[in-house]
Design a protein around this motif. Structure first.
Motif, PDB file in Angstrom:
ATOM      1  N   ALA A  50     -47.542  24.731 -56.967  1.00 47.28           N
ATOM      2  CA  ALA A  50     -47.556  25.810 -57.964  1.00 47.28           C
ATOM      3  C   ALA A  50     -48.796  25.723 -58.847  1.00 47.28           C
ATOM      4  N   ILE A  51     -49.156  24.507 -59.258  1.00 40.12           N
ATOM      5  CA  ILE A  51     -50.358  24.322 -60.082  1.00 40.12           C
ATOM      6  C   ILE A  51     -51.594  24.779 -59.315  1.00 40.12           C
ATOM      7  N   CYS A  52     -51.703  24.361 -58.058  1.00 48.08           N
ATOM      8  CA  CYS A  52     -52.860  24.736 -57.240  1.00 48.08           C
ATOM      9  C   CYS A  52     -52.919  26.248 -57.014  1.00 48.08           C
ATOM     10  N   LYS A  53     -51.769  26.856 -56.835  1.00 48.60           N
ATOM     11  CA  LYS A  53     -51.726  28.302 -56.623  1.00 48.60           C
ATOM     12  C   LYS A  53     -52.219  29.047 -57.855  1.00 48.60           C
ATOM     13  N   ILE A  54     -51.719  28.669 -59.026  1.00 48.86           N
ATOM     14  CA  ILE A  54     -52.095  29.342 -60.271  1.00 48.86           C
ATOM     15  C   ILE A  54     -53.553  29.076 -60.629  1.00 48.86           C
ATOM     16  N   LEU A  55     -54.007  27.837 -60.464  1.00 49.83           N
ATOM     17  CA  LEU A  55     -55.383  27.485 -60.838  1.00 49.83           C
ATOM     18  C   LEU A  55     -56.386  27.746 -59.712  1.00 49.83           C
ATOM     19  N   GLU A  56     -55.884  28.183 -58.558  1.00 48.01           N
ATOM     20  CA  GLU A  56     -56.740  28.467 -57.398  1.00 48.01           C
ATOM     21  C   GLU A  56     -57.642  27.274 -57.091  1.00 48.01           C
ATOM     22  N   CYS A  57     -56.988  26.139 -56.821  1.00 48.48           N
ATOM     23  CA  CYS A  57     -57.730  24.916 -56.532  1.00 48.48           C
ATOM     24  C   CYS A  57     -57.001  24.116 -55.462  1.00 48.48           C
ATOM     25  N   GLN A  58     -57.561  22.988 -55.121  1.00 43.28           N
ATOM     26  CA  GLN A  58     -56.983  22.075 -54.145  1.00 43.28           C
ATOM     27  C   GLN A  58     -56.378  20.877 -54.885  1.00 43.28           C
ATOM     28  N   PRO A  59     -55.396  20.188 -54.280  1.00 44.67           N
ATOM     29  CA  PRO A  59     -54.838  18.997 -54.924  1.00 44.67           C
ATOM     30  C   PRO A  59     -55.914  17.968 -55.294  1.00 44.67           C
ATOM     31  N   SER A  60     -56.964  17.866 -54.486  1.00 42.81           N
ATOM     32  CA  SER A  60     -58.032  16.911 -54.785  1.00 42.81           C
ATOM     33  C   SER A  60     -58.846  17.289 -56.026  1.00 42.81           C
ATOM     34  N   ASP A  61     -58.730  18.534 -56.472  1.00 41.72           N
ATOM     35  CA  ASP A  61     -59.375  18.945 -57.714  1.00 41.72           C
ATOM     36  C   ASP A  61     -58.604  18.405 -58.923  1.00 41.72           C
ATOM     37  N   ILE A  62     -57.330  18.117 -58.718  1.00 43.96           N
ATOM     38  CA  ILE A  62     -56.456  17.678 -59.807  1.00 43.96           C
ATOM     39  C   ILE A  62     -56.246  16.170 -59.794  1.00 43.96           C
ATOM     40  N   LEU A  63     -56.052  15.608 -58.603  1.00 45.32           N
ATOM     41  CA  LEU A  63     -55.783  14.177 -58.472  1.00 45.32           C
ATOM     42  C   LEU A  63     -56.957  13.462 -57.837  1.00 45.32           C
ATOM     43  N   GLU A  64     -57.305  12.324 -58.407  1.00 45.25           N
ATOM     44  CA  GLU A  64     -58.456  11.554 -57.919  1.00 45.25           C
ATOM     45  C   GLU A  64     -58.087  10.069 -57.878  1.00 45.25           C
TER      46      GLU A  64
END
Length: 67
Positions: A50-64
């Motif tokens: 849901a976060i990736c969908k709303i922010l239009e990003c990939q999980p790797s953009d959020i988690l490192e």
């Protein structure tokens, strides 16, 4: 902890407030704050999706991972 949460960076890039994201994905602002601070022990895939969908990003953009 070697997992870094870059959610605040993505929110800034998308010019979105935490409260707005929390409302859109259906979680409390308190739970989102725990996630943003890196204090969360786990995240559901449905929440990450849901976060990736709303922010239009990939999980790797959020988690490192940093050893």
């Amino acid at each position: 902890m070697p997992i870094i949460v870059n959610l605040d960076v993505m929110l800034a890039k998308r010019k979105m407030k935490s409260k707005e994201l929390a409302e859109k994905i259906g979680i409390t602002t308190a739970n989102l704050s725990i996630l943003k601070s890196g204090k969360a022990k786990a995240i559901r895939f449905s929440t990450l999706e849901a976060i990736c969908k709303i922010l239009e990003c990939q999980p790797s953009d959020i988690l490192e991972y940093r050893p």
